[in-house]
Each structure stands twice: as C-alpha cells, then as structure tokens.
Design an enzyme around this catalytic site. Sequence first.
Site, PDB file in Angstrom:
ATOM      1  CB  SER A  45      14.547  14.027 -28.770  1.00 35.84           C
ATOM      2  OG  SER A  45      16.406  13.613 -29.204  1.00 35.84           O
ATOM      3  CB  THR A 179      16.428  12.060 -23.881  1.00 34.35           C
ATOM      4  OG1 THR A 179      14.879  12.157 -24.464  1.00 34.35           O
ATOM      5  CG2 THR A 179      16.533  12.692 -22.786  1.00 34.35           C
ATOM      6  CB  THR A 197      13.277  14.519 -22.739  1.00 34.30           C
ATOM      7  OG1 THR A 197      13.337  14.406 -24.247  1.00 34.30           O
ATOM      8  CG2 THR A 197      12.319  15.279 -22.275  1.00 34.30           C
ATOM      9  NE  ARG A 207       5.961  10.107 -21.372  1.00 34.71           N
ATOM     10  CZ  ARG A 207       7.158  10.120 -21.164  1.00 34.71           C
ATOM     11  NH1 ARG A 207       7.902  11.002 -21.452  1.00 34.71           N
ATOM     12  NH2 ARG A 207       7.922   8.882 -21.118  1.00 34.71           N
ATOM     13  CG  ASP A 210      13.843   9.172 -17.809  1.00 39.10           C
ATOM     14  OD1 ASP A 210      13.281   9.189 -18.829  1.00 39.10           O
ATOM     15  OD2 ASP A 210      14.554   8.873 -18.318  1.00 39.10           O
ATOM     16  CB  THR A 230      18.198   8.465 -23.427  1.00 39.59           C
ATOM     17  OG1 THR A 230      18.767   7.561 -23.844  1.00 39.59           O
ATOM     18  CG2 THR A 230      19.185   9.966 -22.879  1.00 39.59           C
ATOM     19  N   GLY A 231      15.647   7.073 -23.020  1.00 36.22           N
ATOM     20  CA  GLY A 231      14.890   5.992 -23.185  1.00 36.22           C
ATOM     21  C   GLY A 231      13.197   5.763 -22.738  1.00 36.22           C
TER      22      GLY A 231
HETATM   23  N1  ASP Z   1      13.342   9.714 -21.766  1.00 35.69           N
HETATM   24  C1  ASP Z   1      12.701  10.133 -22.444  1.00 35.69           C
HETATM   25  C2  ASP Z   1      11.119  10.013 -21.502  1.00 35.69           C
HETATM   26  O1  ASP Z   1      10.641   9.109 -21.635  1.00 35.69           O
HETATM   27  C3  ASP Z   1      12.635  10.089 -24.211  1.00 35.69           C
HETATM   28  C4  ASP Z   1      13.917   9.100 -24.595  1.00 35.69           C
HETATM   29  O2  ASP Z   1      15.266   9.358 -23.919  1.00 35.69           O
HETATM   30  O3  ASP Z   1      13.756   9.074 -25.619  1.00 35.69           O
HETATM   31  O4  ASP Z   1      10.911  11.538 -21.875  1.00 35.69           O
END
Ligand code: ASP
Length: 326
Positions: A45, A179, A197, A207, A210, A230-231
């Site tokens: 990630s 991330t 990330t 793309r 955040d 993260t997320g």
């Molecule tokens: N926050 C990260 C993103 O949207 C991805 C992740 O944390 O899994 O790129």
Amino acid sequence: MIVVASTNGNVGIRESMRVLKAGGSAMDAVEAGIRLVESNPEDHSVGFSGYPNILGQVELDASIMDGNTLSTGAVGAIRGYEHPISIARKLMESLPHVMLVSEGAERFAAEMGFEKTELLDDYARTVWKQGLDSLLAPGEFEKLDQLTLWRLIEAASDPERVNSDLYFANRKPEKDAGTVNFIAMDGKGDICTGVSTSGWAWKFPGRLGDSPVIGAGNYAHNKYGAAACTGMGEMAVRASTARSIVLYMKMGKTIEEAGEMAMMDLDELGGRYLSRMNIIALDRYGKPAAFTNMEGASYLYMTDEMDDPVEKPRIFIETHTTWNEN
Ligand code: ASP
C-alpha cells in the site's frame, strides 16, 4: 518524545524514535520512519511493491507537514521514485509551492538527484492482473490502455471485493487499510506529520486521495496537535478530516472528543461511495489516540521511555458505509 503510527509503520517506528533520541527533529524522525515503510516489499500500500493503478502503473502520493511553521510539501501521482516522502520534504524546503503532481513532481525529483527505480514487483503485478481477470473479456487485457476505464474502476475498487480472500487466493488479508501515517513530537515539542501511499489499487490514472492533500489526510500544528488518515481518501478530502480534528482540539475539545467529532462528520457524508476510515492523532501535550470505523483496528506508538512500540486498539466509531447504492 513520542512517535505515533499506523500499524504498518512497525518496520520504521523504532528508527524514528532512534532519530529523536539522537537529537533529530520531528521531521527527521517522520521521514526516517516512513522511508523504511516505503522500502518494505511486504507492504503493498506504500512505495516499492505498492499496488498499481488500473493500467498497471504504480503512482505514489505523499505529504509532510511541519507543525512549527505550518510549512508543507506534497507530491501526487508520482511514478518511478521509491521515496515520495523525501521528495515532498525536499519540495517543502526548496520551492515556494506546496504540491506537485505527475510529470512535474517527477521532473523535480530528477532535478534534485533522487534515484529512479522500478516500483512494480512480480507480486503486485500478479495481484493487479488477477484483479482484472474476471472483469475483462478475452483479449481485452492486451489492449487495456484503449478501453474505457471508468466502469472498470468501480468494480475493481469495490472494498468488499478487494478484501475478499476468495478473490485473491494468494493475497494476505490486510487488517487495516493501507497507507502509512507517522506523527512525531521531538525534544523541543515540535510536531511533524507524514503520510505516504500507493493509493487505491486499480485506481483511475491520476487519481489523488487524501494522503497528499494537507487538511484531508495530514495536518499538524504545534499549538494544538496533529492528525493523519488512512482509508477511503475521498471521504477525508470531503470532510477535511485531519484539519478538523486539530481545529476541534483548538476549540478546546479533548483528543478523544475531537476524533469522535471528526468521525461523526464523516457519518454525515452522503453519496454512493462511503467506506473505511482510520485516523491517528496526537494532542499538544503528547497524548496519542486513534479512531476507526472498522472494528478491531489498532495503531502504534512509542515514547522515548519504551524499548519497543505498543499496539493499542483504535476507538471504534461506527459510520455508515455504502458502495454504489442509492
Ligand atoms: N487513504 C488512501 C487513499 O485514499 C488509501 C488507504 O489509506 O488505503 O489513497
């Protein structure tokens, strides 16, 4: 002194604390810790061996913020460089800008002498191809670049699908979203936050989530505290999540109240795509906390009195999730 990190920061948090103990700044500590995560081939990630976009290109995002001066640097959708966190820092220190993306970021990295490298390894390439297999008609993989990608993205990126062990027989389940987040407070009380990330696997080329967006995935202010996410980055962008937590602390809320309020802001989001969110935070007194809408998620922290980091549960706050439903 303290370092707070997402659990995948385990490979770097001791080094981060070593830097602080040796008299390094919070920014030195964050960069050192994140670089080790970026180089970790087991982490898909972040950095090397990160999952690629839908066309098989590894596009990395990173940001760093100095809580003393509120200076920031960020790079987005940068290809071919293993350490976007260091490029983000270099940008912060060398340019009047705060964010560079794509070819511009790559040009800056080259001018600053960063080494180019291939980031896609066999494992990530295999997972990427497997992910496309069931979505493409025979012969389509060979001409992927000519296809209309937008319908594919939604299917490929569906969190249910991405997390299914059946879907990827050889893929290790990832308990927390990917991330990496690091927050450090040094001996002077300065705070720094860093995020790095490879973003969503199979994302649309170009793309950004955040992670490179200050205020969304990253925010630090010595006077009030810091947060990183993260997320599903789109949610943190829409709710300005990292900045919100710091602002709530500025308004006098405790770190726990601030995190809960920021999670509840996410619960107010409408729209068709709402998924996972994890936040780590630190208040101005050096107290850590972390929040999640995924039951069972944890985070790490290490103070200068500890020999090893501790893993603690994140505070669970349920928010509604939905994937392409009206
Ligand atoms: N926050 C990260 C993103 O949207 C991805 C992740 O944390 O899994 O790129």
